[in-house]
Design a protein around this motif. Structure first.
Motif, mmCIF file in Angstrom:
data_model
loop_
_atom_site.group_PDB
_atom_site.id
_atom_site.type_symbol
_atom_site.label_atom_id
_atom_site.label_comp_id
_atom_site.label_asym_id
_atom_site.label_seq_id
_atom_site.Cartn_x
_atom_site.Cartn_y
_atom_site.Cartn_z
ATOM 1 N N ASP A 19 0.826 -1.209 0.000
ATOM 2 C CA ASP A 19 0.000 0.000 0.000
ATOM 3 C C ASP A 19 0.862 1.260 0.000
ATOM 4 N N LYS A 20 1.962 1.207 0.764
ATOM 5 C CA LYS A 20 2.869 2.356 0.814
ATOM 6 C C LYS A 20 3.520 2.606 -0.547
ATOM 7 N N MET A 21 3.988 1.530 -1.188
ATOM 8 C CA MET A 21 4.648 1.674 -2.490
ATOM 9 C C MET A 21 3.706 2.267 -3.534
ATOM 10 N N ASP A 22 2.432 1.970 -3.411
ATOM 11 C CA ASP A 22 1.449 2.446 -4.389
ATOM 12 C C ASP A 22 0.821 3.780 -4.001
ATOM 13 N N SER A 23 1.237 4.354 -2.873
ATOM 14 C CA SER A 23 0.640 5.612 -2.422
ATOM 15 C C SER A 23 1.018 6.745 -3.381
ATOM 16 N N PRO A 24 0.128 7.696 -3.585
ATOM 17 C CA PRO A 24 0.388 8.789 -4.539
ATOM 18 C C PRO A 24 1.670 9.565 -4.233
ATOM 19 N N ASP A 25 1.972 9.807 -2.951
ATOM 20 C CA ASP A 25 3.162 10.578 -2.585
ATOM 21 C C ASP A 25 4.438 9.869 -3.016
ATOM 22 N N ILE A 26 4.504 8.559 -2.749
ATOM 23 C CA ILE A 26 5.703 7.781 -3.103
ATOM 24 C C ILE A 26 5.860 7.705 -4.609
ATOM 25 N N VAL A 84 12.951 2.755 4.772
ATOM 26 C CA VAL A 84 13.311 3.477 3.547
ATOM 27 C C VAL A 84 12.098 4.219 2.984
ATOM 28 N N LEU A 85 10.950 3.555 2.975
ATOM 29 C CA LEU A 85 9.734 4.208 2.471
ATOM 30 C C LEU A 85 9.340 5.390 3.356
ATOM 31 N N ASP A 86 9.567 5.248 4.656
ATOM 32 C CA ASP A 86 9.312 6.375 5.565
ATOM 33 C C ASP A 86 10.241 7.554 5.254
ATOM 34 N N GLU A 87 11.505 7.234 4.964
ATOM 35 C CA GLU A 87 12.461 8.292 4.605
ATOM 36 C C GLU A 87 11.994 9.035 3.362
ATOM 37 N N ILE A 88 11.497 8.282 2.389
ATOM 38 C CA ILE A 88 11.024 8.911 1.148
ATOM 39 C C ILE A 88 9.807 9.785 1.434
ATOM 40 N N SER A 89 8.873 9.282 2.238
ATOM 41 C CA SER A 89 7.675 10.061 2.569
ATOM 42 C C SER A 89 8.046 11.354 3.300
ATOM 43 N N SER A 112 21.702 18.292 -1.983
ATOM 44 C CA SER A 112 21.026 17.456 -0.985
ATOM 45 C C SER A 112 20.234 16.350 -1.655
ATOM 46 N N HIS A 113 19.547 16.705 -2.760
ATOM 47 C CA HIS A 113 18.727 15.716 -3.467
ATOM 48 C C HIS A 113 19.577 14.577 -4.000
ATOM 49 N N ASN A 114 20.702 14.905 -4.612
ATOM 50 C CA ASN A 114 21.556 13.880 -5.209
ATOM 51 C C ASN A 114 22.079 12.898 -4.162
ATOM 52 N N GLN A 115 22.497 13.415 -3.018
ATOM 53 C CA GLN A 115 22.992 12.559 -1.943
ATOM 54 C C GLN A 115 21.879 11.636 -1.435
ATOM 55 N N PHE A 116 20.692 12.207 -1.270
ATOM 56 C CA PHE A 116 19.551 11.421 -0.778
ATOM 57 C C PHE A 116 19.177 10.320 -1.770
ATOM 58 N N GLU A 117 19.120 10.694 -3.044
ATOM 59 C CA GLU A 117 18.722 9.721 -4.071
ATOM 60 C C GLU A 117 19.714 8.568 -4.157
ATOM 61 N N MET A 118 21.003 8.880 -4.094
ATOM 62 C CA MET A 118 22.023 7.827 -4.137
ATOM 63 C C MET A 118 21.908 6.895 -2.931
ATOM 64 N N ALA A 119 21.684 7.492 -1.757
ATOM 65 C CA ALA A 119 21.572 6.683 -0.537
ATOM 66 C C ALA A 119 20.347 5.768 -0.580
ATOM 67 N N VAL A 120 19.219 6.297 -1.055
ATOM 68 C CA VAL A 120 17.985 5.497 -1.133
ATOM 69 C C VAL A 120 18.139 4.369 -2.136
ATOM 70 N N ASN A 121 18.718 4.663 -3.299
ATOM 71 C CA ASN A 121 18.916 3.621 -4.312
ATOM 72 C C ASN A 121 19.799 2.484 -3.783
ATOM 73 N N GLU A 122 20.841 2.855 -3.041
ATOM 74 C CA GLU A 122 21.723 1.839 -2.457
ATOM 75 C C GLU A 122 20.974 0.973 -1.442
ATOM 76 N N LYS A 123 20.153 1.609 -0.625
ATOM 77 C CA LYS A 123 19.388 0.857 0.376
ATOM 78 C C LYS A 123 18.384 -0.080 -0.281
ATOM 79 N N LEU A 124 17.680 0.405 -1.307
ATOM 80 C CA LEU A 124 16.705 -0.429 -2.014
ATOM 81 C C LEU A 124 17.382 -1.620 -2.681
ATOM 82 N N ASP A 125 18.554 -1.381 -3.268
ATOM 83 C CA ASP A 125 19.301 -2.446 -3.923
ATOM 84 C C ASP A 125 19.712 -3.518 -2.910
#
Length: 465
Positions: A19-26, A84-89, A112-125
Motif C-alpha cells: 500500500d505504501k509503495m502504491d501511495s500517490p506521494d511515493i 526506507v519508504l518512511d524516509e522517502i515520505s 542534498s537531493h543527489n545525496q539522498f537519491e544515491m543513498a535510497v537507491n543503495e538501500k533499495l538495492d
C-alpha cells in the motif's frame, strides 16, 4: 501461539508495504526524482513471491527451527524496507514545505537531493538482494509456494460423507442430537432450514451425520442428499450433486437454469422429457395436456449442506431457487462456522426452524471420548487407571474440541506407557503432533484477512494464551 506471530505479522506487514509503495506521494516522488523505480518494482515482485511462502512457513516453523529463523530474517528486511519508504515520505513532505517557504538555495537543494537519491537507491538495492537471497533458500527449507495475501487457502481436507467415522466413540452430544432431530421431525409450512453453527473442530459434521442416519429421521423423508460444500460455493456443482442423489436419472444439463429446472421438477414428482411428455416416477410416459396434466405429490427432502462458508445473498438466492419446490416439511440442514450464513438464507424468504450453536465439550466428556479413542481394545481395562490422571490432563488441554480429542486420542493409542503420555502432555506442541488436525483447526485462522490474523494473535498474546 507465539510461534506463529512472525508469519501472521509478515502477511500484514507486506500488505502494508504494498500500500505504501502504491501511495500517490511515493509514486510522485519517484517520478520527479532520480530514484530507481525499477528497483522498487523488482522489490515488490520479490515480496509478492515471498507472500506465497508465508502460509507454509508459518506452519513449518513450529517443527523446523531454521524456518523460524528464516521468518525472523524476513521480518528484519521488511522493517528495513518500511524505514526506507518512511524516509522517502518524509523527504517528499519536507520538499513540499521548503518549496512553499522558498528558504533554501537552489544549489543546496540539488546537492542534498543527489545525496539522498544515491543513498535510497543503495538501500533499495541491498533490500532487494536480501529478499531474493531469502527466496533462493525456499528449496533448502522445503517451502512451497501457495496463494498470496488475503486469498482463501486451497482446501486439503477430504470431502465429508453422510457416514460417521465412529459413532460409538462420540460423547456429550446427545442433547444436541435430540434437539436437531425434533426440529427435523416437526411440522411446518414450506421448506425449513436448520443451521448448526460452531467453530472448527466442534463436531458440526458429526452431529449432522448422526441425525442424517437416525432411523426416525430416515423414515420421515422421501429423498435425502448429503453435499459437501466447503470454501468454494459453486452453485452449479452443488445443484448437480443434489440432483444426482435425489434422482435416478443423469442430468446432461450444462447450464445452471436447465439443471435447476430438472431439480425443481424432480422435487415436484415429475420430469419433462425432450419430446414434451411427462415421465411419472413409475416410468409411464403420458402426453402433456395443460388441463389434464397428471401431477405427483412433491417429495419431502432432507438435504445436508456441510461446511458452508458463503454468506452472500445472491449465491444463496441462486441455490435455493429450485429447493423451494420441495414438499412441505422438507428440511435443509446447514453446517457452518459463520453465523451470518443464517441471515443470507433468511433474506431469501426461507424459514429458519432452528439455529443451533454447538458448545464445547465439558472436561468429563472430553476424557470419556479420549479414553474410547486412546484405549480402544489395545489396553486392558485394568490398566486404564494408570493412565487416567495424565489422560484427564491431556483431555482438558484439548479445549473442548471433539476433533482435537479424536486426533490426540488416535495418537495416544500407539503409546503404551504412562511416561509417553506425560511427554505428550508436557510438550508445547502437543496439539500439533498430528498433521490431521492442522487443516481443520487452522483453516479458520488462515481464512482471515491479514490484519485480522494479526489482531487475533495480539489478542491471544495479551491474554497469555
Amino acid at each position: 501461539m507465539a510461534e506463529v506471530v512472525a508469519g501472521a505479522f509478515l502477511s500484514s506487514m507486506f500488505q502494508f508495504l504494498f500500500d505504501k509503495m502504491d501511495s500517490p506521494d511515493i509514486v510522485a516522488f519517484f517520478k520527479a526524482h532520480k530514484l530507481d523505480s525499477v528497483l522498487v518494482r523488482k522489490l515488490k515482485i520479490a515480496m509478492i513471491t515471498v507472500t506465497g511462502l508465508l502460509d507454509h512457513a508459518e506452519e513449518k516453523q513450529i517443527v523446523v527451527p531454521a524456518v523460524k529463523k528464516w521468518l525472523d530474517e524476513l521480518k528484519d528486511v521488511a522493517f528495513e524496507a518500511d524505514d526506507v519508504l518512511d524516509e522517502i515520505s518524509y523527504k517528499a513532505l519536507r520538499l513540499e514545505l521548503e518549496a512553499e517557504s522558498r528558504i533554501k538555495k537552489v544549489s543546496r537543494l540539488f546537492s542534498s537531493h543527489n545525496q539522498f537519491e544515491m543513498a535510497v537507491n543503495e538501500k533499495l538495492d541491498k533490500i532487494l538482494e536480501l529478499v531474493e537471497y531469502l527466496i533462493r533458500q525456499m528449496k533448502a527449507l522445503g517451502l512451497t509456494l501457495r496463494e498470496g495475501i488475503g486469498d482463501k487457502p486451497s482446501s486439503q481436507r477430504t470431502p465429508t460423507s453422510s457416514i460417521p467415522d465412529d459413532a460409538s466413540s462420540i460423547c456429550g452430544r446427545e442433547d444436541d442430537r435430540k434437539k436437531i432431530r425434533e426440529s427435523l421431525l416437526s411440522d411446518g409450512h414450506g421448506v425449513g432450514v436448520i443451521c448448526i453453527v460452531g467453530s472448527g473442530g466442534m463436531g458440526k459434521t458429526t452431529l449432522a451425520q448422526l441425525v442424517y442416519n437416525d432411523k426416525k429421521v430416515h423414515g420421515h423423508f422421501d429423498i435425502k442428499a448429503w453435499v459437501y460444500v466447503s470454501e468454494e460455493f459453486n452453485v452449479f456443482k452443488i445443484t448437480k450433486d443434489i440432483f444426482s442423489q435425489v434422482s435416478s436419472k443423469t442430468s446432461k444439463a450444462n447450464v445452471l437454469g436447465e439443471l435447476q429446472e430438472e431439480l425443481k421438477q424432480e422435487l415436484e414428482g415429475k420430469i419433462t422429457d425432450t419430446c414434451g411428455k411427462i415421465s411419472s416416477e413409475h416410468g409411464k410416459v403420458e402426453d402433456i395436456n395443460e388441463h389434464q396434466q397428471k401431477r405427483k405429490e412433491p417429495k419431502k427432502l432432507l438435504l445436508i449442506l456441510d461446511d458452508v462458508w458463503s454468506d452472500k445473498d445472491n449465491e444463496w438466492k441462486s441455490l435455493l431457487k429450485p429447493l423451494k419446490f420441495g414438499a412441505p416439511r422438507s428440511k435443509i440442514v446447514v453446517t457452518t462456522r459463520i453465523e451470518s450464513v443464517k441471515s443470507a438464507i433468511h433474506n431469501n424468504q426461507m424459514i429458519i426452524h432452528l439455529s443451533h450453536l454447538l458448545e464445547k465439550l465439558c472436561d468429563g466428556d472430553c476424557w470419556s471420548m479420549l479414553a474410547r479413542y486412546a484405549f480402544h481394545n489395545g489396553i486392558s481395562n485394568s490398566s486404564h487407571s494408570d493412565f487416567e490422571a495424565i489422560g484427564k490432563e491431556i483431555a482438558k488441554k484439548c479445549g473442548g474440541l471433539p476433533l482435537a480429542v479424536k486426533t490426540i486420542g488416535g495418537l495416544l493409542r500407539s503409546k503404551r506407557n504412562v511416561e509417553e503420555w506425560k511427554k505428550i502432555s508436557q510438550s508445547n506442541m502437543w496439539n500439533l503432533l498430528s498433521d490431521n488436525i492442522v487443516p481443520a483447526l487452522k483453516l479458520s485462522y488462515h481464512y482471515l484477512p491479514s490484519h485480522l490474523k494479526q489482531f487475533c494473535l495480539l489478542w491471544n498474546i495479551s491474554k497469555g494464551l
